[in-house]
Design a protein around this motif. Structure first.
Motif, PDB file in Angstrom:
ATOM      1  N   SER A 239       0.844  -1.188   0.000  1.00  0.00           N
ATOM      2  CA  SER A 239       0.000   0.000   0.000  1.00  0.00           C
ATOM      3  C   SER A 239       0.883   1.243   0.000  1.00  0.00           C
ATOM      4  O   SER A 239       2.094   1.171   0.232  1.00  0.00           O
ATOM      5  N   ASP A 240       0.270   2.402  -0.262  1.00  0.00           N
ATOM      6  CA  ASP A 240       1.028   3.652  -0.212  1.00  0.00           C
ATOM      7  C   ASP A 240       1.645   3.864   1.162  1.00  0.00           C
ATOM      8  O   ASP A 240       2.786   4.329   1.283  1.00  0.00           O
ATOM      9  N   ASP A 241       0.900   3.528   2.196  1.00  0.00           N
ATOM     10  CA  ASP A 241       1.422   3.696   3.558  1.00  0.00           C
ATOM     11  C   ASP A 241       2.614   2.780   3.800  1.00  0.00           C
ATOM     12  O   ASP A 241       3.577   3.163   4.490  1.00  0.00           O
ATOM     13  N   ASP A 242       2.570   1.574   3.240  1.00  0.00           N
ATOM     14  CA  ASP A 242       3.698   0.653   3.383  1.00  0.00           C
ATOM     15  C   ASP A 242       4.948   1.222   2.709  1.00  0.00           C
ATOM     16  O   ASP A 242       6.035   1.217   3.295  1.00  0.00           O
ATOM     17  N   VAL A 243       4.797   1.699   1.472  1.00  0.00           N
ATOM     18  CA  VAL A 243       5.943   2.255   0.744  1.00  0.00           C
ATOM     19  C   VAL A 243       6.479   3.489   1.460  1.00  0.00           C
ATOM     20  O   VAL A 243       7.698   3.693   1.557  1.00  0.00           O
TER      21      VAL A 243
ATOM     22  N   LEU B 176       5.532   7.152  -7.663  1.00  0.00           N
ATOM     23  CA  LEU B 176       6.382   6.509  -8.666  1.00  0.00           C
ATOM     24  C   LEU B 176       6.580   5.022  -8.381  1.00  0.00           C
ATOM     25  O   LEU B 176       6.739   4.225  -9.307  1.00  0.00           O
ATOM     26  N   ALA B 177       6.561   4.652  -7.118  1.00  0.00           N
ATOM     27  CA  ALA B 177       6.845   3.261  -6.743  1.00  0.00           C
ATOM     28  C   ALA B 177       5.763   2.313  -7.216  1.00  0.00           C
ATOM     29  O   ALA B 177       6.049   1.167  -7.594  1.00  0.00           O
ATOM     30  N   GLY B 178       4.506   2.742  -7.204  1.00  0.00           N
ATOM     31  CA  GLY B 178       3.429   1.867  -7.638  1.00  0.00           C
ATOM     32  C   GLY B 178       3.342   0.582  -6.838  1.00  0.00           C
ATOM     33  O   GLY B 178       3.052  -0.483  -7.388  1.00  0.00           O
ATOM     34  N   GLY B 179       3.597   0.658  -5.522  1.00  0.00           N
ATOM     35  CA  GLY B 179       3.525  -0.529  -4.681  1.00  0.00           C
ATOM     36  C   GLY B 179       4.778  -1.379  -4.692  1.00  0.00           C
ATOM     37  O   GLY B 179       4.804  -2.460  -4.105  1.00  0.00           O
ATOM     38  N   ASP B 180       5.839  -0.911  -5.341  1.00  0.00           N
ATOM     39  CA  ASP B 180       7.093  -1.664  -5.458  1.00  0.00           C
ATOM     40  C   ASP B 180       8.124  -1.032  -4.525  1.00  0.00           C
ATOM     41  O   ASP B 180       8.659   0.044  -4.812  1.00  0.00           O
ATOM     42  N   ALA B 181       8.427  -1.712  -3.432  1.00  0.00           N
ATOM     43  CA  ALA B 181       9.354  -1.167  -2.437  1.00  0.00           C
ATOM     44  C   ALA B 181      10.760  -1.024  -3.007  1.00  0.00           C
ATOM     45  O   ALA B 181      11.451  -0.037  -2.745  1.00  0.00           O
ATOM     46  N   ARG B 182      11.189  -1.993  -3.782  1.00  0.00           N
ATOM     47  CA  ARG B 182      12.545  -1.939  -4.357  1.00  0.00           C
ATOM     48  C   ARG B 182      12.688  -0.731  -5.275  1.00  0.00           C
ATOM     49  O   ARG B 182      13.705  -0.030  -5.244  1.00  0.00           O
ATOM     50  N   ARG B 183      11.674  -0.472  -6.083  1.00  0.00           N
ATOM     51  CA  ARG B 183      11.730   0.675  -6.982  1.00  0.00           C
ATOM     52  C   ARG B 183      11.803   1.976  -6.189  1.00  0.00           C
ATOM     53  O   ARG B 183      12.558   2.892  -6.531  1.00  0.00           O
TER      54      ARG B 183
ATOM     55  N   GLU C 230      -1.481   5.767 -10.057  1.00  0.00           N
ATOM     56  CA  GLU C 230      -2.792   5.212  -9.738  1.00  0.00           C
ATOM     57  C   GLU C 230      -2.706   3.688  -9.729  1.00  0.00           C
ATOM     58  O   GLU C 230      -1.952   3.074 -10.492  1.00  0.00           O
ATOM     59  N   ASP C 231      -3.456   3.071  -8.828  1.00  0.00           N
ATOM     60  CA  ASP C 231      -3.480   1.615  -8.737  1.00  0.00           C
ATOM     61  C   ASP C 231      -4.021   1.041 -10.042  1.00  0.00           C
ATOM     62  O   ASP C 231      -5.170   1.308 -10.409  1.00  0.00           O
ATOM     63  N   PRO C 232      -3.232   0.253 -10.782  1.00  0.00           N
ATOM     64  CA  PRO C 232      -3.712  -0.269 -12.069  1.00  0.00           C
ATOM     65  C   PRO C 232      -4.928  -1.166 -11.925  1.00  0.00           C
ATOM     66  O   PRO C 232      -5.725  -1.301 -12.855  1.00  0.00           O
TER      67      PRO C 232
ATOM     68  N   ALA D  49     -11.789  -6.789 -21.483  1.00  0.00           N
ATOM     69  CA  ALA D  49     -11.616  -6.030 -20.243  1.00  0.00           C
ATOM     70  C   ALA D  49     -11.239  -6.939 -19.078  1.00  0.00           C
ATOM     71  O   ALA D  49     -10.338  -6.628 -18.287  1.00  0.00           O
ATOM     72  N   VAL D  50     -11.930  -8.071 -18.974  1.00  0.00           N
ATOM     73  CA  VAL D  50     -11.634  -9.013 -17.889  1.00  0.00           C
ATOM     74  C   VAL D  50     -10.240  -9.602 -18.064  1.00  0.00           C
ATOM     75  O   VAL D  50      -9.485  -9.751 -17.093  1.00  0.00           O
ATOM     76  N   ALA D  51      -9.880  -9.927 -19.296  1.00  0.00           N
ATOM     77  CA  ALA D  51      -8.539 -10.466 -19.557  1.00  0.00           C
ATOM     78  C   ALA D  51      -7.468  -9.447 -19.179  1.00  0.00           C
ATOM     79  O   ALA D  51      -6.424  -9.803 -18.607  1.00  0.00           O
ATOM     80  N   ALA D  52      -7.701  -8.172 -19.478  1.00  0.00           N
ATOM     81  CA  ALA D  52      -6.739  -7.127 -19.119  1.00  0.00           C
ATOM     82  C   ALA D  52      -6.620  -7.008 -17.604  1.00  0.00           C
ATOM     83  O   ALA D  52      -5.517  -6.846 -17.065  1.00  0.00           O
ATOM     84  N   ALA D  53      -7.755  -7.083 -16.907  1.00  0.00           N
ATOM     85  CA  ALA D  53      -7.726  -7.001 -15.438  1.00  0.00           C
ATOM     86  C   ALA D  53      -6.937  -8.167 -14.843  1.00  0.00           C
ATOM     87  O   ALA D  53      -6.152  -7.994 -13.904  1.00  0.00           O
ATOM     88  N   GLN D  54      -7.139  -9.358 -15.391  1.00  0.00           N
ATOM     89  CA  GLN D  54      -6.395 -10.520 -14.902  1.00  0.00           C
ATOM     90  C   GLN D  54      -4.907 -10.392 -15.225  1.00  0.00           C
ATOM     91  O   GLN D  54      -4.052 -10.748 -14.402  1.00  0.00           O
ATOM     92  N   ALA D  55      -4.595  -9.873 -16.402  1.00  0.00           N
ATOM     93  CA  ALA D  55      -3.196  -9.701 -16.780  1.00  0.00           C
ATOM     94  C   ALA D  55      -2.489  -8.716 -15.856  1.00  0.00           C
ATOM     95  O   ALA D  55      -1.350  -8.942 -15.436  1.00  0.00           O
ATOM     96  N   VAL D  56      -3.166  -7.617 -15.518  1.00  0.00           N
ATOM     97  CA  VAL D  56      -2.587  -6.631 -14.602  1.00  0.00           C
ATOM     98  C   VAL D  56      -2.335  -7.262 -13.239  1.00  0.00           C
ATOM     99  O   VAL D  56      -1.314  -7.008 -12.590  1.00  0.00           O
ATOM    100  N   GLN D  57      -3.275  -8.091 -12.796  1.00  0.00           N
ATOM    101  CA  GLN D  57      -3.121  -8.755 -11.504  1.00  0.00           C
ATOM    102  C   GLN D  57      -1.921  -9.697 -11.518  1.00  0.00           C
ATOM    103  O   GLN D  57      -1.197  -9.820 -10.531  1.00  0.00           O
ATOM    104  N   LEU D  58      -1.685 -10.348 -12.656  1.00  0.00           N
ATOM    105  CA  LEU D  58      -0.611 -11.330 -12.746  1.00  0.00           C
ATOM    106  C   LEU D  58       0.762 -10.691 -12.908  1.00  0.00           C
ATOM    107  O   LEU D  58       1.729 -11.134 -12.284  1.00  0.00           O
ATOM    108  N   ILE D  59       0.867  -9.656 -13.756  1.00  0.00           N
ATOM    109  CA  ILE D  59       2.201  -9.160 -14.096  1.00  0.00           C
ATOM    110  C   ILE D  59       2.494  -7.759 -13.589  1.00  0.00           C
ATOM    111  O   ILE D  59       3.642  -7.347 -13.541  1.00  0.00           O
ATOM    112  N   GLY D  60       1.452  -6.987 -13.205  1.00  0.00           N
ATOM    113  CA  GLY D  60       1.694  -5.649 -12.673  1.00  0.00           C
ATOM    114  C   GLY D  60       2.223  -4.684 -13.720  1.00  0.00           C
ATOM    115  O   GLY D  60       2.181  -4.947 -14.924  1.00  0.00           O
ATOM    116  N   LEU D  61       2.727  -3.565 -13.247  1.00  0.00           N
ATOM    117  CA  LEU D  61       3.323  -2.561 -14.123  1.00  0.00           C
ATOM    118  C   LEU D  61       4.845  -2.752 -14.153  1.00  0.00           C
ATOM    119  O   LEU D  61       5.405  -3.304 -13.220  1.00  0.00           O
TER     120      LEU D  61
END
Length: 433
Positions: free
Chosen positions: A168-172, A203-210, A279-281, A307-319
């Motif tokens: 989450s943003d608070d975590d980052v 900028l992190a988008g939920g990615d702590a390493r980034r 923004e949260d993808p 649309a559903v396939a795109a949502a699942q793809a985002v969940q699987l691979i992220g940004l």
């Protein structure tokens, strides 16, 4: 190959901030509370110090390598890391042989961490099986892809699967604040302006390493880290966008209305603004899925599938790769013929129900499977449509109170035009017109 984290290597080579700030205990880990709470499987396994086999599945930067290192550190085991991108069967077997030798000579166990394990082919994954079955190592595999599709069943069935969530943003924010003050990080040698902190979080988008990589780059330029310093360090301008304020609602509104107006270029612009602002993808994907039924509907039924396939793809691979899937769905939605007949139909039906137009279910449609139903007359007179020509038979389906109500009124747009013709004929037949 042994871990990068032994003291000799640490002294010889300055390590990246993200490596230096890796937690040393489970209590230092930020985020993933569902995995780290008291009594959770991971905590019990660590505290018992028993050999184990784990798969850590989650988006990049959520702490998969961190958790593997913490397990090794807490249980005092050797940490051996293999990257599935570059390693082969020979490397896997060599690591296992070394682990068996260490176990036999000193009794010390080894954590064998395989990053990007989904990139291993079947033969490479098979090479891991003896070590997992005989518990010669504590195997931990990290993957950003669904392991049910990318990992062989024998290996997966012998392992505990743990799913990591985006931070989450608070975590980052907590990760960054700790890195600024902690002696292992910047040690208070730099100050981070609140606006710069917010920008790094976006900028992190939920990615702590980034987030830590960007912070380190900014700290190399100045001790007083401002938004301007961050922009210069990462070569990315700060998009003025408040996810809790008017800009959030204005941009998502413009995004939806641009797709509704069939302007693919404008819709892609607003998509890019949201992505660049952090923004949260998954939020964007949910809005696209809703749009596919609300504004396209039966005019192009394949739009919802995209649309559903795109949502699942985002969940699987992220940004960042997930932005391609989102753009694919946005273009499809924008270019599709439009119909709001579906949303109007369910709205009208719900409206009647809320006004009390409910009525009794016709007796011949009631459930006749349970004992005693036949005595009540349930199912008597029901006509099975498959027994009739064209799969249609005239009988009462709706309660009497709404018998003449019309909810679905299809448009003549796109693929809904033939649906409209068929529905008109079916409705006339069923109503006896």
């Amino acid at each position: 190959m042994d871990s990068l984290f032994d003291s000799a290597a640490e002294e010889a080579t300055p390590q990246p901030l993200a490596v230096r700030m890796r937690p040393r205990t489970l209590d230092e880990v930020i985020g993933q509370r569902h995995l780290l709470g008291s009594g959770t499987p991971l905590r019990r396994l660590v505290e018992s110090e028993a050999p184990m086999s784990l798969f850590l599945w989650g988006p990049p930067g959520t702490g998969k390598t961190t958790l593997a290192y913490v397990v090794s550190n807490v249980t005092k085991r050797r940490f051996v890391e293999i990257s599935a991108v570059s390693a082969g069967v020979k490397d896997v077997r060599a690591a296992i042989d070394n682990a068996r030798r260490e176990l036999g000579m000193t009794g010390r166990q080894t954590v064998l961490f395989v990053d990007e394990v989904h990139r291993f082919n079947k033969a490479q994954q098979d090479a891991l099986l003896p070590a997992v079955e005989n518990r010669w190592v504590t195997f931990i595999g990290a993957t950003t892809e669904n392991p049910f599709f990318s990992v062989i069943s024998p290996l997966l069935s012998r392992s505990l699967l743990l799913t990591l969530e985006s931070l989450s943003d608070d975590d980052v924010r907590a990760v960054l604040e700790r890195a600024v003050s902690d002696p292992r990080g910047l040690g208070g040698r730099a100050t981070l302006a609140p606006e710069a902190l917010d920008h790094l979080v976006r900028l992190a988008g939920g990615d702590a390493r980034r987030s830590l990589t960007y912070l380190e780059a900014a700290a190399l330029l100045a001790d007083d880290i401002t938004v301007e310093v961050v922009e210069k360090a990462v070569d990315k301008a700060a998009v003025r966008y408040d996810r809790q304020g008017d800009q959030h609602y204005d941009v998502i509104s413009a995004f939806i209305k641009s797709m509704r107006g069939s302007d693919a270029d404008a819709a892609l612009h607003y998509l890019a603004r949201m992505i660049e602002a952090g923004e949260d993808p998954r939020f964007i994907a949910r809005r696209i899925v809703i749009f596919a039924s609300e504004d396209v509907g039966m005019a192009d039924p394949t739009c919802l599938q995209t649309a559903v396939a795109a949502a699942q793809a985002v969940q699987l691979i992220g940004l960042p790769e997930g932005q391609i899937n989102l753009a694919h769905a946005v273009i499809h939605c924008a270019m599709a013929p439009k119909s709001n007949a579906v949303v109007k139909a369910i709205g009208a039906a719900v409206g009647d129900v809320r006004r009390g137009l409910i009525g009794q279910v016709p007796g011949h449609l009631r459930d006749a499977h349970y004992p005693g139903a036949a005595k009540l007359g349930h199912g008597d007179g029901y006509k099975y449509p498959h027994d009739f020509d064209h799969g249609l038979v005239r009988q009462e389906y709706a309660p009497e109170q709404v018998r003449d109500r019309r909810y679905y009124e299809p448009t003549r747009h796109g693929a809904e035009a033939p649906v409209a013709e068929r529905w008109a004929k079916i409705r006339d037949f069923l109503r006896g017109s």
